[in-house]
Design an enzyme around this catalytic site. Structure first.
Site, PDB file in Angstrom:
ATOM      1  CG  HIS A 103     -10.833  13.235   4.144  1.00  0.00           C
ATOM      2  ND1 HIS A 103     -12.036  13.313   3.314  1.00  0.00           N
ATOM      3  CD2 HIS A 103     -10.442  11.906   4.054  1.00  0.00           C
ATOM      4  CE1 HIS A 103     -12.159  12.141   2.707  1.00  0.00           C
ATOM      5  NE2 HIS A 103     -11.260  11.082   3.227  1.00  0.00           N
ATOM      6  CD  GLN A 104      -9.425   8.612   8.604  1.00  0.00           C
ATOM      7  OE1 GLN A 104      -9.118   8.630   7.651  1.00  0.00           O
ATOM      8  NE2 GLN A 104     -10.425   7.532   9.274  1.00  0.00           N
ATOM      9  CG  ASP A 127       0.907   8.281  10.014  1.00  0.00           C
ATOM     10  OD1 ASP A 127       1.337   9.309  10.383  1.00  0.00           O
ATOM     11  OD2 ASP A 127       0.157   8.163   9.032  1.00  0.00           O
ATOM     12  CG  MET A 141      -7.028   8.081  13.980  1.00  0.00           C
ATOM     13  SD  MET A 141      -6.384   9.491  12.822  1.00  0.00           S
ATOM     14  CE  MET A 141      -6.041   8.730  11.360  1.00  0.00           C
ATOM     15  N   GLY A 142      -3.626   9.508  14.602  1.00  0.00           N
ATOM     16  CA  GLY A 142      -2.551  10.628  14.054  1.00  0.00           C
ATOM     17  C   GLY A 142      -1.055   9.954  13.722  1.00  0.00           C
ATOM     18  CE  LYS A 173      -2.151   3.321   2.789  1.00  0.00           C
ATOM     19  NZ  LYS A 173      -3.185   3.165   3.712  1.00  0.00           N
ATOM     20  CE  LYS A 197       2.266  12.488  11.049  1.00  0.00           C
ATOM     21  NZ  LYS A 197       1.247  12.155  10.184  1.00  0.00           N
TER      22      LYS A 197
END
Length: 316
Positions: A135-136, A220, A217-218, A65, A224
């Site tokens: 968006h997420q 990655d 979830m931010g 991916k 961060k």
């Protein structure tokens, strides 16, 4: 070679399809039915333009991916995030399928958080706090509403106008939202989700009340951070893949404590299969670190290809 363009994959994806694919992928990762390889992070000619290459293999699927983040796209009216999944024809080593998955990626990411919340959030959870208005964040709210009967969504927004626009989009999905300051939003929450690009904690650990489930979830990539270290050292910790979470996920900030055994980190797949305990009491604070694994992308791409084949058969 099969090709699923963006418009078709976006039309085929559903929250149910994404939830099932995410759950299957997380179980496969934890049950050692599959392997996830280290993510490779890079940038374009302009360093602010970033991309990630994630790969993995299961008994049936193998592939890659590629996710990209081009922040300048917002000024052009284009999505900042994009995604492409390549599945191998494992018999010959050629690419057997290509799935454009820009919209799908948002479903896929939110679905993993919903899968975790389904087994970690309190059964009576009805109030969600979301940090972020991008968006997420909207997909996160919709996915969590599928597993818990949300009555209120507290939105923590840096920009009031963006926050107001976000409330409108929530209402279009049948969700009641309100703009709330961070401390109050955390104190009122049964579930907290962070969906930002932050590099520093968004709130204080003391603001989180007992019994809350937190999904980050931010984070990655290295550097961060959305959650305070104090929360990570006192809550029970879960993630999609331990080896990745401590390298590029939220748990990179306590990697040493995980490594020396001070903190226990549990793969959510082990909870899903009954090999590990999930929530143990109504006062427990749980954290799910969702850095995103390649198996989620491979499983959802395969599910979409199957859905496309079924639809084609139905039409013919």
């Amino acid at each position: 070679m099969r090709f699923l363009p963006e418009d078709l994959s976006a039309a085929l994806v559903t929250e149910e399809l994404a939830f099932t694919a995410a759950r299957d992928a997380l179980i496969a990762a934890a049950d050692h039915q599959a392997e996830v390889f280290p993510a490779v992070l890079g940038h374009g000619s302009e360093q602010r333009n970033r991309f990630t290459v994630k790969s993995g293999a299961s008994a049936q699927l193998a592939g890659v991916k590629i996710g990209s983040y081009w922040p300048g796209n917002a000024d052009r009216g284009l999505p900042r995030h994009n995604s492409l999944v390549l599945l191998f024809d494992q018999e010959h080593g050629r690419i057997g399928a290509i799935v454009e998955a820009g919209v799908v990626n948002a479903y896929r990411t939110a679905a993993a958080d919903a899968v975790a919340a389904d087994v970690l959030a309190r059964a009576d959870a009805t109030t969600l706090t979301v940090f972020g208005t991008g968006h997420q964040a909207l997909y996160e709210c919709a996915a969590l509403a599928r597993v818990r009967p949300l009555t209120t969504v507290h939105v923590v927004a840096r920009d009031r106008q963006r926050g107001e626009d976000f409330l409108t989009r929530l209402a279009e999905r049948g969700l009641t939202g309100r703009l709330t300051p961070a401390e109050q939003a955390c104190g009122d929450a049964d579930v907290i989700v962070t969906a930002t690009t932050a590099t520093a904690p968004l709130f204080d650990a003391a603001w989180v009340r007992p019994g809350t489930h937190v999904a980050g979830m931010g984070a990655d990539a290295q550097g961060k951070q959305e959650l305070p270290v104090e929360l990570l050292t006192t809550a029970r910790l879960f993630c999609d893949l331990p080896a990745q979470a401590v390298r590029i996920g939220e748990l990179q900030h306590v990697a040493g404590l995980v490594g020396d055994g001070t903190l226990t980190l549990t793969a959510i797949g082990d909870v899903l299969t009954g090999q590990a305990e999930g929530r143990r009491g109504d006062d427990e604070i749980t954290v799910f670190d969702s850095s995103g694994i390649a198996l989620q992308d491979l499983f959802i791409a395969d599910a979409l290809l199957q859905a496309a084949a079924t639809e084609k058969e139905a039409i013919s």
